[in-house]
Design a protein around this motif. Structure first.
Motif, PDB file in Angstrom:
ATOM      1  N   LYS A 123     -54.589 -42.083  -3.313  1.00  0.00           N
ATOM      2  CA  LYS A 123     -54.316 -43.354  -3.971  1.00  0.00           C
ATOM      3  C   LYS A 123     -53.532 -44.225  -2.997  1.00  0.00           C
ATOM      4  CE  LYS A 123     -52.572 -45.142  -8.334  1.00  0.00           C
ATOM      5  NZ  LYS A 123     -51.933 -44.788  -9.600  1.00  0.00           N
ATOM      6  N   ILE A 124     -54.015 -45.443  -2.768  1.00  0.00           N
ATOM      7  CA  ILE A 124     -53.367 -46.358  -1.839  1.00  0.00           C
ATOM      8  C   ILE A 124     -52.701 -47.463  -2.647  1.00  0.00           C
ATOM      9  CG2 ILE A 124     -53.738 -47.994   0.032  1.00  0.00           C
ATOM     10  CD1 ILE A 124     -56.140 -46.234   0.848  1.00  0.00           C
ATOM     11  N   LYS A 125     -51.402 -47.627  -2.432  1.00  0.00           N
ATOM     12  CA  LYS A 125     -50.649 -48.672  -3.120  1.00  0.00           C
ATOM     13  C   LYS A 125     -50.340 -49.768  -2.105  1.00  0.00           C
ATOM     14  CE  LYS A 125     -48.320 -45.698  -6.444  1.00  0.00           C
ATOM     15  NZ  LYS A 125     -47.019 -45.260  -6.965  1.00  0.00           N
ATOM     16  N   LYS A 126     -50.678 -50.981  -2.484  1.00  0.00           N
ATOM     17  CA  LYS A 126     -50.401 -52.120  -1.603  1.00  0.00           C
ATOM     18  C   LYS A 126     -49.252 -52.919  -2.187  1.00  0.00           C
ATOM     19  CE  LYS A 126     -55.070 -52.456   0.127  1.00  0.00           C
ATOM     20  NZ  LYS A 126     -56.273 -53.246   0.291  1.00  0.00           N
ATOM     21  N   ARG A 127     -48.244 -53.116  -1.380  1.00  0.00           N
ATOM     22  CA  ARG A 127     -47.109 -53.943  -1.767  1.00  0.00           C
ATOM     23  C   ARG A 127     -47.059 -55.132  -0.829  1.00  0.00           C
ATOM     24  NH1 ARG A 127     -44.181 -48.804  -3.139  1.00  0.00           N
ATOM     25  NH2 ARG A 127     -44.604 -48.625  -5.366  1.00  0.00           N
ATOM     26  N   MET A 128     -46.105 -55.955  -0.970  1.00  0.00           N
ATOM     27  CA  MET A 128     -46.070 -57.205  -0.208  1.00  0.00           C
ATOM     28  C   MET A 128     -46.268 -57.000   1.294  1.00  0.00           C
ATOM     29  SD  MET A 128     -44.349 -59.983  -2.371  1.00  0.00           S
ATOM     30  CE  MET A 128     -43.500 -60.776  -1.133  1.00  0.00           C
ATOM     31  N   PHE A 129     -45.425 -56.208   1.909  1.00  0.00           N
ATOM     32  CA  PHE A 129     -45.494 -56.079   3.361  1.00  0.00           C
ATOM     33  C   PHE A 129     -45.796 -54.671   3.844  1.00  0.00           C
ATOM     34  CE2 PHE A 129     -42.713 -59.727   2.560  1.00  0.00           C
ATOM     35  CZ  PHE A 129     -43.456 -60.697   3.200  1.00  0.00           C
ATOM     36  N   ARG A 130     -46.070 -53.779   2.915  1.00  0.00           N
ATOM     37  CA  ARG A 130     -46.375 -52.413   3.335  1.00  0.00           C
ATOM     38  C   ARG A 130     -47.382 -51.766   2.403  1.00  0.00           C
ATOM     39  NH1 ARG A 130     -41.604 -48.291   1.786  1.00  0.00           N
ATOM     40  NH2 ARG A 130     -41.649 -48.687  -0.427  1.00  0.00           N
ATOM     41  N   GLN A 131     -47.943 -50.728   2.917  1.00  0.00           N
ATOM     42  CA  GLN A 131     -48.960 -49.996   2.177  1.00  0.00           C
ATOM     43  C   GLN A 131     -48.566 -48.527   2.192  1.00  0.00           C
ATOM     44  OE1 GLN A 131     -52.905 -50.982   3.440  1.00  0.00           O
ATOM     45  NE2 GLN A 131     -53.675 -48.967   2.973  1.00  0.00           N
ATOM     46  N   THR A 132     -48.603 -47.892   1.027  1.00  0.00           N
ATOM     47  CA  THR A 132     -48.253 -46.475   0.955  1.00  0.00           C
ATOM     48  C   THR A 132     -49.431 -45.688   0.412  1.00  0.00           C
ATOM     49  OG1 THR A 132     -47.328 -46.735  -1.263  1.00  0.00           O
ATOM     50  CG2 THR A 132     -45.805 -46.953   0.584  1.00  0.00           C
ATOM     51  N   GLN A 133     -49.460 -44.422   0.753  1.00  0.00           N
ATOM     52  CA  GLN A 133     -50.510 -43.522   0.294  1.00  0.00           C
ATOM     53  C   GLN A 133     -49.872 -42.345  -0.418  1.00  0.00           C
ATOM     54  OE1 GLN A 133     -52.623 -42.282   3.754  1.00  0.00           O
ATOM     55  NE2 GLN A 133     -53.474 -44.294   4.154  1.00  0.00           N
ATOM     56  N   GLU A 134     -50.546 -41.871  -1.439  1.00  0.00           N
ATOM     57  CA  GLU A 134     -50.081 -40.667  -2.119  1.00  0.00           C
ATOM     58  C   GLU A 134     -51.279 -39.905  -2.659  1.00  0.00           C
ATOM     59  OE1 GLU A 134     -47.837 -41.080  -5.767  1.00  0.00           O
ATOM     60  OE2 GLU A 134     -48.763 -43.004  -6.170  1.00  0.00           O
ATOM     61  N   LEU A 135     -51.106 -38.611  -2.789  1.00  0.00           N
ATOM     62  CA  LEU A 135     -52.140 -37.761  -3.365  1.00  0.00           C
ATOM     63  C   LEU A 135     -51.837 -37.590  -4.844  1.00  0.00           C
ATOM     64  CD1 LEU A 135     -52.431 -35.069  -0.573  1.00  0.00           C
ATOM     65  CD2 LEU A 135     -53.972 -36.970  -1.028  1.00  0.00           C
ATOM     66  N   VAL A 136     -52.844 -37.837  -5.673  1.00  0.00           N
ATOM     67  CA  VAL A 136     -52.675 -37.734  -7.127  1.00  0.00           C
ATOM     68  C   VAL A 136     -53.668 -36.711  -7.651  1.00  0.00           C
ATOM     69  CG1 VAL A 136     -52.748 -38.982  -9.313  1.00  0.00           C
ATOM     70  CG2 VAL A 136     -51.971 -40.149  -7.243  1.00  0.00           C
ATOM     71  N   TRP A 137     -53.164 -35.761  -8.451  1.00  0.00           N
ATOM     72  CA  TRP A 137     -54.019 -34.745  -9.067  1.00  0.00           C
ATOM     73  C   TRP A 137     -54.437 -35.236 -10.446  1.00  0.00           C
ATOM     74  CZ3 TRP A 137     -56.148 -30.750  -6.670  1.00  0.00           C
ATOM     75  CH2 TRP A 137     -55.596 -30.347  -5.452  1.00  0.00           C
TER      76      TRP A 137
END
Length: 95
Positions: free
Chosen positions: A26-40
């Motif tokens: 799952k890729i989360k986009k915020r204003m100036f950064r992008q984070t990734q996390e694994l979701v089960w």
């Protein structure tokens, strides 16, 4: 790439329940950064090759074989959907 697992819950009386799961990125986009996390996600099977994914709802199976069957069916659902697509349509006129 997706990852699969079976979540096993054991009750106080020794009974085990099996929940088939799939992991998605799952890729989360915020204003100036992008984070990734694994979701089960729990794999929910309705009927035939109709599936749903949920983090809140689950279907528990009494044995591991049934949970493995759900995972195998989920993996094969795209091929089954492709095989069931209509290739062509013809019409026959009736007098």
């Amino acid at each position: 790439m997706d990852y699969y697992r079976i979540k096993i819950q054991e009750k106080n009386n020794g009974e085990k329940l099996y929940i088939p799961q799939i992991c998605k990125l799952k890729i989360k986009k915020r204003m100036f950064r992008q984070t990734q996390e694994l979701v089960w996600y729990n794999i929910l099977k309705a009927h035939g090759y109709t599936f749903g994914l949920s983090t809140e709802i689950w279907t528990k199976y009494a044995n591991e074989e049934d949970a493995l069957k759900v995972i195998e069916d989920y993996r094969n659902k795209e091929q089954v959907e492709e095989d069931n697509k209509i290739k062509s349509t013809t019409y026959k006129m009736i007098d």
